[in-house]
Write a protein that holds these residues in place. Structure first.
Motif, short mmCIF file in Angstrom:
data_model
loop_
_atom_site.label_atom_id
_atom_site.label_comp_id
_atom_site.label_asym_id
_atom_site.label_seq_id
_atom_site.Cartn_x
_atom_site.Cartn_y
_atom_site.Cartn_z
N ILE A 58 0.84 -1.19 0.00
CA ILE A 58 0.00 0.00 0.00
C ILE A 58 0.88 1.24 0.00
O ILE A 58 1.82 1.32 0.80
CB ILE A 58 -0.91 0.04 1.24
N PRO A 59 0.65 2.23 -0.88
CA PRO A 59 1.45 3.46 -0.87
C PRO A 59 1.45 4.11 0.51
O PRO A 59 0.43 4.15 1.19
CB PRO A 59 0.74 4.35 -1.90
N GLU A 60 2.60 4.62 0.92
CA GLU A 60 2.74 5.19 2.26
C GLU A 60 1.75 6.32 2.53
O GLU A 60 1.21 6.45 3.62
CB GLU A 60 4.18 5.69 2.46
N LYS A 75 -9.94 -2.25 -0.37
CA LYS A 75 -10.96 -2.83 -1.25
C LYS A 75 -10.41 -2.98 -2.66
O LYS A 75 -10.65 -3.99 -3.33
CB LYS A 75 -12.20 -1.94 -1.25
N ARG A 76 -9.65 -1.98 -3.13
CA ARG A 76 -9.06 -2.04 -4.47
C ARG A 76 -8.06 -3.18 -4.59
O ARG A 76 -8.01 -3.89 -5.59
CB ARG A 76 -8.35 -0.71 -4.78
N ILE A 77 -7.25 -3.36 -3.53
CA ILE A 77 -6.27 -4.44 -3.55
C ILE A 77 -6.96 -5.80 -3.66
O ILE A 77 -6.56 -6.67 -4.44
CB ILE A 77 -5.38 -4.39 -2.29
N LYS A 78 -8.00 -5.99 -2.88
CA LYS A 78 -8.73 -7.27 -2.90
C LYS A 78 -9.38 -7.50 -4.26
O LYS A 78 -9.42 -8.63 -4.76
CB LYS A 78 -9.75 -7.31 -1.77
N THR A 79 -9.91 -6.43 -4.86
CA THR A 79 -10.50 -6.55 -6.20
C THR A 79 -9.44 -6.98 -7.20
O THR A 79 -9.67 -7.86 -8.04
CB THR A 79 -11.10 -5.20 -6.65
N TYR A 80 -8.27 -6.36 -7.12
CA TYR A 80 -7.17 -6.68 -8.03
C TYR A 80 -6.73 -8.14 -7.87
O TYR A 80 -6.57 -8.87 -8.85
CB TYR A 80 -6.00 -5.74 -7.76
N VAL A 81 -6.57 -8.57 -6.63
CA VAL A 81 -6.14 -9.95 -6.36
C VAL A 81 -7.18 -10.94 -6.88
O VAL A 81 -6.84 -11.96 -7.49
CB VAL A 81 -5.90 -10.16 -4.86
N SER A 100 3.30 2.54 -15.99
CA SER A 100 3.88 3.67 -15.26
C SER A 100 2.86 4.70 -14.80
O SER A 100 2.95 5.21 -13.68
CB SER A 100 4.93 4.37 -16.15
N TYR A 101 1.90 5.01 -15.68
CA TYR A 101 0.96 6.10 -15.37
C TYR A 101 -0.47 5.76 -15.78
O TYR A 101 -0.68 5.01 -16.73
CB TYR A 101 1.38 7.40 -16.08
N PHE A 102 -1.39 6.35 -15.05
CA PHE A 102 -2.81 6.29 -15.41
C PHE A 102 -3.23 7.71 -15.75
O PHE A 102 -3.07 8.62 -14.94
CB PHE A 102 -3.65 5.75 -14.24
N CYS A 103 -3.75 7.91 -16.96
CA CYS A 103 -4.07 9.26 -17.43
C CYS A 103 -5.53 9.34 -17.88
O CYS A 103 -6.12 8.35 -18.31
CB CYS A 103 -3.19 9.65 -18.63
N ASP A 184 0.57 8.34 -10.93
CA ASP A 184 1.34 7.10 -10.96
C ASP A 184 0.40 5.91 -11.00
O ASP A 184 -0.64 5.91 -10.32
CB ASP A 184 2.25 6.99 -9.72
N TYR A 185 0.77 4.91 -11.78
CA TYR A 185 -0.07 3.72 -11.88
C TYR A 185 0.23 2.78 -10.71
O TYR A 185 1.38 2.50 -10.39
CB TYR A 185 0.20 2.98 -13.20
N ARG A 186 -0.82 2.31 -10.06
CA ARG A 186 -0.67 1.31 -8.99
C ARG A 186 -1.58 0.14 -9.32
O ARG A 186 -2.75 0.34 -9.68
CB ARG A 186 -1.07 1.88 -7.62
N ASN A 187 -1.05 -1.06 -9.18
CA ASN A 187 -1.87 -2.23 -9.47
C ASN A 187 -3.13 -2.27 -8.62
O ASN A 187 -4.19 -2.72 -9.07
CB ASN A 187 -1.06 -3.51 -9.24
N SER A 188 -3.03 -1.79 -7.38
CA SER A 188 -4.18 -1.84 -6.50
C SER A 188 -5.31 -0.95 -6.98
O SER A 188 -6.46 -1.10 -6.54
CB SER A 188 -3.77 -1.42 -5.07
N MET A 189 -5.03 -0.03 -7.89
CA MET A 189 -6.08 0.80 -8.47
C MET A 189 -6.98 -0.01 -9.39
O MET A 189 -8.06 0.42 -9.76
CB MET A 189 -5.47 1.94 -9.30
N ALA A 190 -6.48 -1.20 -9.79
CA ALA A 190 -7.21 -2.04 -10.75
C ALA A 190 -7.50 -1.24 -12.02
O ALA A 190 -8.59 -1.30 -12.58
CB ALA A 190 -8.50 -2.58 -10.14
N GLY A 191 -6.49 -0.48 -12.46
CA GLY A 191 -6.66 0.38 -13.63
C GLY A 191 -7.02 -0.37 -14.89
O GLY A 191 -7.81 0.11 -15.71
N MET A 192 -6.44 -1.56 -15.08
CA MET A 192 -6.77 -2.36 -16.25
C MET A 192 -8.25 -2.70 -16.27
O MET A 192 -8.91 -2.64 -17.30
CB MET A 192 -5.95 -3.67 -16.26
#
Length: 228
Positions: A58-60, A75-81, A100-103, A184-192
């Motif tokens: 988790i980002p600091e 919640k985002r992390i669990k969705t991603y997993v 790298s980034y979400f735009c 910044d792109y984070r996997n926990s955002m479930a951006g995909m």
């Protein structure tokens, strides 16, 4: 929720919805890091992790934010997993790649989806023109504005070793009459999952992927899935 001072492996697994092997790999990763080596203590057969260990997942800034934001991130992390449990899903497949980034590009004018698609092609061409030696990739979708009553906007996942300010400048130059947002792109955002939430309902006009090494990217993901 309030964070505790320390967590067992089981508690972290339940908190984040991840497996104990993933936690063990992160524990091994930081073992030789002088700045992080005291984050984990072993008592008998159990490991106890200071709450700082959670920053491996988790980002600091989220970890130290208010309870509502922290709950949302968990919640985002669990969705991603959970999404990763279905390797045949396109969003899951692409999640194994580095991003790298979400735009987001929100146009002032009511553009057609054809125009938005053309803009994304021009954006990638401009990136390649400015940085011909860099590995680059963009995934984009075109969505209608829900409240405006017309027009479309683009969501973009971008990979490339470029600074945030550089991407922001390129977007602002390419689309001066739009509101352009870069984070910044984070996997926990479930951006995909967000970008491709309706991919099976779209034709090639509404989403697309461009990259300098797409064939190699595909081979890499297949190797990851074979070892999973």
């Amino acid at each position: 929720m309030k964070l505790k001072k320390s967590y067992t492996t089981q508690e972290i697994a339940e908190l984040l919805g991840i497996c104990k092997k993933t936690i063990a790999r992160r524990r091994k990763k930081i073992a030789n890091d002088k700045m992080k080596s005291d984050w984990v203590k072993k008592k008998g057969t159990k490991y106890y992790h200071k709450k700082q260990f959670l920053t491996e997942f988790i980002p600091e800034k989220i970890l130290s934010s208010n309870e509502e934001d922290l709950e949302l991130e968990l919640k985002r992390i669990k969705t991603y997993v959970n999404k990763l449990k279905n390797p045949n899903d396109l969003a899951t497949f692409l999640s194994y790649l580095d991003w790298s980034y979400f735009c987001t590009v929100s146009y002032e004018k009511d553009l057609s989806p054809e125009h938005c698609r053309s803009n994304m092609d021009k954006l990638f061409d401009e990136l390649r023109k400015q940085y011909p030696k860099k590995s680059l990739r963009i995934l984009f979708s075109t969505e209608p504005f829900k409240k405006r009553g017309g027009g479309f906007h683009n969501h973009i996942a971008l990979f490339g070793s470029l600074e945030n300010e550089t991407i922001q400048s390129i977007l602002d130059n390419q689309f001066p009459h739009a509101i352009n947002h870069v984070e910044d792109y984070r996997n926990s955002m479930a951006g995909m999952n967000y970008i491709l939430k309706d991919w099976n309902k779209m034709d090639g006009l509404y989403w697309g992927i461009r990259g300098t090494d797409l064939e190699r990217d595909g081979e890499r993901v297949h190797k990851i899935l074979e070892c999973a």
